[in-house]
Scaffold this active site. Structure first.
Site, PDB file in Angstrom:
ATOM      1  N   GLY A  40      30.393  10.929  55.874  1.00 57.86           N
ATOM      2  CA  GLY A  40      29.122  11.160  55.188  1.00 57.86           C
ATOM      3  C   GLY A  40      28.468  12.410  55.712  1.00 57.86           C
ATOM      4  O   GLY A  40      28.959  13.060  56.620  1.00 57.86           O
ATOM      5  N   GLY A  42      24.595  14.241  56.598  1.00 56.75           N
ATOM      6  CA  GLY A  42      23.165  14.019  56.810  1.00 56.75           C
ATOM      7  C   GLY A  42      22.466  15.332  57.012  1.00 56.75           C
ATOM      8  O   GLY A  42      23.064  16.396  56.883  1.00 56.75           O
ATOM      9  N   ASP A 150      13.351   6.414  63.691  1.00 53.60           N
ATOM     10  CA  ASP A 150      13.940   6.508  62.351  1.00 53.60           C
ATOM     11  C   ASP A 150      14.651   5.214  62.004  1.00 53.60           C
ATOM     12  O   ASP A 150      15.755   5.226  61.490  1.00 53.60           O
ATOM     13  CB  ASP A 150      14.897   7.696  62.297  1.00 53.60           C
TER      14      ASP A 150
END
Lengths: 658, 220
Positions: A40, A42, A150
């Site tokens: 992925g 980010g 977060d």
């Protein structure tokens, strides 16, 4: 490699769902590790699944933003050990001087994917298992002086039944995507505590985020949703979550974890978790692989576009506090009303009752309101005079509060600043863009030929006259009960005629000014003349039609000035001139005739006009409610009859512009 | 005469089977999607990972070396316990099985000791099947799913693809012709950095790239 990771389409946007990574499968950018596949992407870079030469499966996080300070946070967490934290193994540099974080590979699905599969909320037992796992990990972080900052479902994973918290220790960007991929490090505003707007990053923000996630796991939705970043942020700051859907003890726990004031939240994770039932035995469920569970790659185009919200708040917090309080209160009432689960008919009935009540008791509250407004006006003027002095005397600028705990606080402050800068620039860009298309539209308005303008004007004037008839009838119907007399036809005719001429008086000069930037002074003077003319006309017409304008005391006092009545009690010319003259000079009427106004018929503008008319009537007596009715009617018929460019056309223009 | 032909055909069939079941395995690494253990053999031995490598589908679990066999027969699959095990029973959808049993789309295979695998045949026109671990156990090497590849394997945005790749624009089809593996898609396609016309034979360690995807094969 010609098809590389940063490939973009012809439009310059990254390809939809582009799943391209810098390092291909099988490459060895980092000594000792082989990349197996990209997982992925980010805000910080990319995440890969890889294998060490010895056969250990790892996740490799490539930190593109190669800032020493950013890695400091990771370094401080490097030796933390807890079963509920994704293990960090090492930080390494490759030949290109890029930094890599080597960490535990977690193959299970994220809490985000799980919530997505349970849109109506997860099973209680599962909620408790996840909650206890998360709480244990976060408590450990807090115990070691680290604030996660977060926490969000995308960062919480499960591995063979164990909850794993990821992405701690990384400096954070703030963006607005509610859901982002498993490896996304961009924070989302849906889990952002209100005090973050002020740069406060205590452990309370983790407790707030846990409260939101508890709510989301139970209901399937985050408590504050919205169309825009600003809307969601505003809700975090002002709105109360709808806790009615939760039962005890969850309601109390969520309420306390989500308190706006960080001091009112739980003081620690353990205090919070103690109020929840114990976790049932067994691990969190591991779901079978489904396409949706695959780590999703955030649509970077969107993300980048929407980076950062913080600015909106910090600008607004400098506002006059009373006005802000009133506005917040009004907003709360609005949202309460919107969420009130009642039948539409019942709601309307309630609204009508409230309005009737307000009218009925106007004698009681109108003077109070009026005095309050007067006091406020004085206060406002004083404040306006004093506040520049205060600013000049060196009030410290609003900055992030001093670091409480946790690593790289300054990084976050920097980030926010950078992000604010981006946002400001973006907004400026947007403004410029909006201005340019607006200006262009204005030019087209100016460039219109006299003939076209005249044709448009006559059409509008005709329309205004047509609109005046039903409006005057409706108004008279409403006014008669207040006066306690029966409606006379002359009254309706008088109202319609004066209203029509009033609307014309607004539209005629407005047409001339259409699309131009002009001097307010000149315009106001023109309007004053028009107002006086209308006053004279209204008076003359009243005499001609022999209209009786009985005065109702419900709508205001006798005015501050005397000598407005003739011997027989009928108004002289003076109140007409004074009332219409001032009414026309005090408001910028041409704005409601502007083809580029926001909506065709703005209720707000109308109410604003009527409110000013009422205020004027406090100073210069004029038979009421006739004065108010006329002000409202001129405002409404002008708006109804003036040309208006619909939004679709404007957007078309805007797009053509871009 | 008849008999000998038949015998020869059987022998050649057995050869192929042997060839395919041994070592016809590769990992399919798909960026942003996952890793897939792809087995080309008609007869798959499921069991514990072992040094000899005789197991086609090794699962890191408390299983026998040769726990069961999954056979492809015509368009379907048959699960066959290797031997009658007194303490290890195999169940399909909670029904205990004694002998070879046909698998149906959506069956959950319980190999005992908590090892559960879901069997599915997502595409109606392809015999290729997908196995996904339901329990916490992992295959060796670790993969997100196991593909029992028949003639074709479809990777693409739709849910009936053998490998659903949500973000993709269009399908990528891998198919077998004789002993070759061929990749086909609409749009640009690069095999090992060589541009092709959307249709090419690929090696067992090929890197396949298109507009919005990157795939690599890793032979085992």
């Amino acid at each position: 490699m010609s098809l590389n990771a940063t490939k973009v389409s012809e439009e310059g946007k990254p390809l939809a769902g582009a799943t391209k990574f810098t390092h291909p499968s099988g490459s060895r950018p980092l000594d000792g590790y082989t990349i197996k596949r990209g997982v992925g992407r980010g805000g910080f870079g990319e995440v890969y699944f890889g294998e060490s030469d010895g056969g250990k499966e790892v996740a490799l996080k490539l930190i593109r933003r190669n800032l020493e300070v950013e890695l400091r946070g990771v370094r401080e967490c490097l030796n933390l050990k807890h079963p509920n934290l994704v293990g960090l193994y090492d930080i390494k540099s490759d030949d290109m001087d890029d930094r890599w974080v080597v960490m535990e590979y977690v193959s299970g699905e994220s809490l985000e994917a799980l919530i997505d599969r349970h849109p109506d909320g997860m099973l209680r037992d599962d909620v408790l298992r996840w909650m206890h796992g998360m709480a244990a990990g976060v408590a450990y972080l807090h115990d070691h002086g680290v604030v996660h900052r977060d926490l969000k479902p995308g960062n919480i994973l499960s591995d063979e039944g164990t909850v794993k918290i990821g992405d701690y220790g990384l400096a954070k960007f703030i963006s607005c995507s509610r859901r982002s991929g498993q490896t996304e490090s961009i924070g989302t505003i849906h889990y952002m505590a209100p005090e973050i707007a002020n740069g406060r990053y205590g452990r309370e923000i983790d407790i707030y985020a846990l409260g939101i996630m508890l709510y989301e796991m139970l209901t399937g939705n985050v408590p504050f949703e919205g169309e825009s970043v600003g809307e969601v942020l505003m809700k975090h700051l002002t709105a109360e979550p709808d806790l009615g859907v939760l039962d005890e003890p969850y309601r109390t726990v969520v309420a306390r974890a989500m308190a706006k004031d960080p001091e009112k939240r739980f003081r620690s994770i353990s205090e919070m978790i103690a109020q929840l039932p114990n976790a049932p035995a067994g691990g969190v469920a591991r779901a079978a692989y489904t396409p949706a569970d695959g780590p999703r790659v955030a649509d970077s185009a969107d993300e980048q576009d929407q980076v950062v919200p913080a600015v909106a708040i910090s600008e607004e917090t400098d506002e006059e506090p009373v006005a802000q309080a009133v506005r917040d209160g009004w907003r709360n009432i609005q949202s309460w009303w919107a969420e009130l689960k009642l039948h539409a008919g019942v709601k309307t009935l309630l609204l009508v009752l409230v309005i009737l009540g307000l009218i009925g008791f106007s004698e009681a509250w109108v003077p109070v309101l009026f005095s309050a407004l007067l006091i406020y006006a004085v206060y406002w003027v004083v404040r306006a005079m004093v506040s520049p002095v205060m600013k000049a005397s060196g009030k410290p600028p609003r900055v992030a509060s001093p670091p409480v705990n946790g690593p790289s606080q300054e990084v976050v402050a920097q980030r926010i600043e950078a992000a604010q800068f981006v946002e400001r620039r973006r907004q400026r860009g947007k403004h410029r863009r909006r201005h340019s298309w607006r200006d262009e539209l204005r030019t087209t308005l100016v460039e219109k030929s006299v003939r076209d303008k005249l044709a448009e004007l006559t059409g509008s004037m005709l329309l205004a006259a047509l609109a005046a008839v039903p409006l005057s009838i409706v108004m008279c119907i409403f006014a008669t009960p207040a006066l306690g007399t029966t409606l006379q036809i002359e009254q309706a005719i008088w109202i319609a005629l004066v209203g029509t001429v009033g609307a014309w008086a607004v539209m005629l000069p407005s047409k001339r000014w259409e699309g131009r930037h002009g001097d307010d002074g000149v315009r106001r003077f023109t309007m004053l003349v028009a107002g006086l003319a209308i006053g004279a006309m209204a008076c003359g017409l009243a005499g001609l039609l022999m209209v009786e304008l009985p005065d109702s005391n419900d709508f205001g006092g006798q005015g501050l000035l005397s000598g407005f009545h003739a011997a027989d009690g009928t108004p002289t010319m003076l109140p007409y001139l004074a009332y219409f003259g001032f009414l026309f000079v005090i408001l910028r009427w041409w704005r409601i005739a502007d083809p580029l106004r926001t909506v065709r018929l703005s209720l707000w503008s109308t109410v604003w006009c009527v409110a000013w008319a009422w205020l004027l009537a406090q100073l210069w007596w004029f038979p009421q409610p006739w004065g108010l009715m006329l002000a409202g009617m001129i405002a409404m018929s002008t708006q109804l009859a003036s040309p208006w460019i619909p939004h679709e056309e404007r957007i078309g223009k805007q797009e053509a512009d871009e | 005469m008849m008999k000998s032909t038949l015998g020869r055909r059987n022998a050649s069939q057995a050869d192929t089977v042997a060839k395919r079941s041994s070592n016809q395995r590769f990992l399919l690494w798909i960026d942003g999607v996952g890793g897939f253990l792809t087995l080309l053999g008609e007869r798959i031995v499921v069991g514990q990972p072992s040094a000899e490598g005789a197991v086609d589908l090794p699962i890191r679990a408390d299983l026998s070396r040769r726990h069961c066999i999954i056979r492809r027969e015509q368009e379907g699959y048959v699960l066959e316990p290797v031997q009658a095990l007194s303490n290890r029973e195999i169940r399909i959808d909670a029904q205990r099985i004694e002998g070879p049993t046909r698998l149906a789309d959506g069956n959950v295979i319980d190999l005992g000791q908590g090892v559960k695998i879901k069997f599915s045949q997502p595409h109606a026109l392809s015999a290729t099947a997908r196995l996904v671990m339901v329990s916490h156990h992992k295959t060796q090497p670790t993969a997100d799913a196991v593909l029992l590849m028949s003639d074709t394997c479809i990777l693409g945005p739709n849910s009936h693809c053998h490998v659903p790749c949500k973000a993709w624009q269009r399908d990528v089809v891998l198919y077998r012709r004789d002993d070759d593996l061929i990749c086909r898609t609409q749009g640009p396609l690069e095999i090992d950095s060589q541009a092709t016309d959307g249709h090419a034979t690929i090696g067992r360690n090929a890197r396949i790239e298109g507009e919005d995807f990157a795939i690599r094969l890793e032979s085992l």
